[in-house]
Design an enzyme around this catalytic site. Structure first.
Site, mmCIF file in Angstrom:
data_model
loop_
_atom_site.group_PDB
_atom_site.id
_atom_site.type_symbol
_atom_site.label_atom_id
_atom_site.label_comp_id
_atom_site.label_asym_id
_atom_site.label_seq_id
_atom_site.Cartn_x
_atom_site.Cartn_y
_atom_site.Cartn_z
ATOM 1 N N GLY A 100 46.285 41.680 39.063
ATOM 2 C CA GLY A 100 47.036 41.587 40.305
ATOM 3 C C GLY A 100 47.083 42.945 40.989
ATOM 4 O O GLY A 100 46.794 43.977 40.380
ATOM 5 N N GLY B 243 46.221 39.183 35.908
ATOM 6 C CA GLY B 243 46.251 38.028 36.801
ATOM 7 C C GLY B 243 44.995 37.187 36.750
ATOM 8 O O GLY B 243 45.037 35.978 37.016
#
Length: 353
Positions: free
Chosen positions: A66, A114
Site C-alpha cells: 500500500g 497490500g
C-alpha cells in the site's frame, strides 16, 4: 495502456483486473481499493462474468504493498484519509474472501503487504519464477495486516509465525511448499492462462483448477523445507520472549541470523504481531479477523513506530529507525492488549454491513 490506476475488462467469460501503477510497483491507493470493491460487487451478480482474474502491470511487480508514505502523511496532517484507506482496503479484502465466483490471482513479480491482501483471500494464487513474497511490516513499525492474522497461522507448523515476525522473503518453491501458491507456472504463460480462462466455461473452482493444472510446473526443492524443524522448534512459543530465548540458546548460523533479524524489528510490532496471529488462529471467519486488524491498525497509527519506520525505510532511507519503546521489557501486556480492544463507539468499527 490507460493511465488509470486500475483497469477493468470483461474478457470472454472472465472479469480482468489489472493493477496499473507499474512505476510505483503497482502499490495500492485508496482510490484503487474503492474502485475494485465497486467492480467486484457488479461482477458478483453479472451472469456474463464467471470468474475474476487479477494481474499487475509491468515486468517487476504484482503489487508491492500500500502507499504507506501517503498514509503516514495523512495521519500527521490530521486528516482522516489514512483511516479511509485502511477501512476501504479491508472491506475489499473481505469482499475478495467472500466473492461468490472463482477469484484467481496471477502473482507475477514482487508481492508484499497490500498485494498479498488483494490476492491471498481469493481462491487461486499462481506464482512464477519472478514472484517474490514477503510480509515485512514488523520492520516498518506495523504488523502483517490485510488478512495476515487469518492465513499466516493456518500455514504448516510455525511457518506463518516465522514469516510474520522476521519478514522473510519467499519465492515460488517455498510458496508452493507452504501452500500459499496453489500453482506455479512460467511468467511467459500468464497471458495464455488469461486467454484460456476467458475462453472456457467456468462453473466452479474445479473448472479453474483443471485449467491451471495444465500450466502448472513443479518448482525446484523448497529452501524452507530443510529448516522447517528448526522453525517449528523455535517459533512454537507461548510468549514472544520464548522465541528470542530459544534462538539465543541455539548457536547455529541459522538461529543466530533469525535472532539478529528479530532484534532489528520494532519491539511493539513484534508483540502485536505475535498476539495478532494467536488471536487470528482462533477466529471463526476471515471477516472477524479483519475486524480485529482494523482496531489494531487504528491504534498503531497513534504510536511512534509506523511513522518512524516509514521515515527510515521509505523517505530518508537511512534504514536506522529509532523504535519507541526501544525494547520488549519496556512494553507491558496491557500496552499490547489496548491495540485489540473494541472501540467505544460502534461507528468506529470496520463497517462490513
Amino acid at each position: 495502456m490507460s493511465d488509470a490506476e486500475v483497469l477493468f475488462e470483461n474478457r470472454g467469460n472472465i472479469g480482468l483486473i489489472t493493477l496499473n501503477r507499474p512505476k510505483a510497483l503497482n502499490s495500492l491507493t485508496h482510490n484503487m481499493c474503492v474502485l475494485i470493491t465497486k467492480q467486484l460487487r457488479e461482477w458478483a451478480i453479472s451472469p456474463s462474468v464467471q470468474a475474476v482474474v487479477v494481474v499487475g502491470a509491468g515486468e517487476k511487480a504484482f503489487c508491492a504493498g500500500g502507499d504507506v508514505v501517503k498514509v503516514s502523511k495523512s495521519f500527521k496532517d490530521g486528516s482522516k484519509e489514512w483511516r479511509d484507506f485502511f477501512h476501504d482496503e479491508y472491506v475489499m479484502n473481505v469482499l475478495i474472501d467472500e466473492f461468490p465466483k472463482p477469484y484467481i490471482s496471477l502473482v507475477d513479480g514482487i508481492t508484499m503487504g497490500g498485494g498479498v491482501g488483494v490476492s491471498i483471500p481469493g481462491d487461486f494464487w499462481v506464482a512464477t519464477e519472478k514472484t517474490l513474497f514477503a510480509m515485512p511490516e514488523t520492520g516498518l513499525g506495523l504488523f502483517p495486516d490485510v488478512g495476515g492474522g487469518w492465513f499466516l497461522p493456518r500455514l504448516p507448523g510455525e511457518s506463518g509465525m516465522y514469516l510474520a515476525l522476521t519478514g522473510a522473503r519467499a519465492k515460488a518453491p517455498d510458496l508452493y511448499a507452504l501452500g500459499i501458491a496453489s500453482h506455479v507456472t512460467n511468467s511467459d504463460k500468464v497471458e495464455e492462462i488469461i486467454e484460456r480462462l476467458a475462453a472456457s466455461e467456468i462453473k466452479d473452482n474445479d473448472d479453474v483448477d483443471a485449467i491451471l493444472n495444465g500450466f502448472h510446473i513443479d518448482p525446484e526443492p523448497a529452501p524452507i523445507v530443510p529448516v522447517m524443524d528448526m522453525i517449528d522448534d523455535h517459533f512454537d512459543a507461548i510468549q514472544l520472549e520464548d522465541i528470542l530465548s530459544s534462538l539465543s540458546n541455539d548457536q547455529s548460523d541459522w538461529a543466530q541470523k533469525q535472532l539478529s533479524i528479530l532484534q532489528s524489528k520494532s519491539p511493539m510490532s513484534l508483540l502485536i504481531t505475535f498476539e495478532q496471529l494467536k488471536r487470528g488462529a482462533m477466529a471463526e471467519r476471515f471477516r472477524d479477523n479483519m475486524q480485529m486488524e482494523f482496531r489494531v491498525v487504528c491504534r498503531a497509527m497513534e504510536g511512534n513506530d509506523f511513522h518512524e519506520g516509514v521515515r527510515a525505510i521509505l523517505i530518508d532511507k537511512d534504514h536506522t529507525p529509532v523504535w519507541a519503546p526501544a525494547s520488549l521489557p519496556e512494553i507491558s501486556s496491557s500496552d499490547v492488549e489496548a491495540h485489540f480492544k473494541t472501540f467505544a463507539m460502534a461507528g468506529e468499527e470496520l463497517n462490513l454491513s
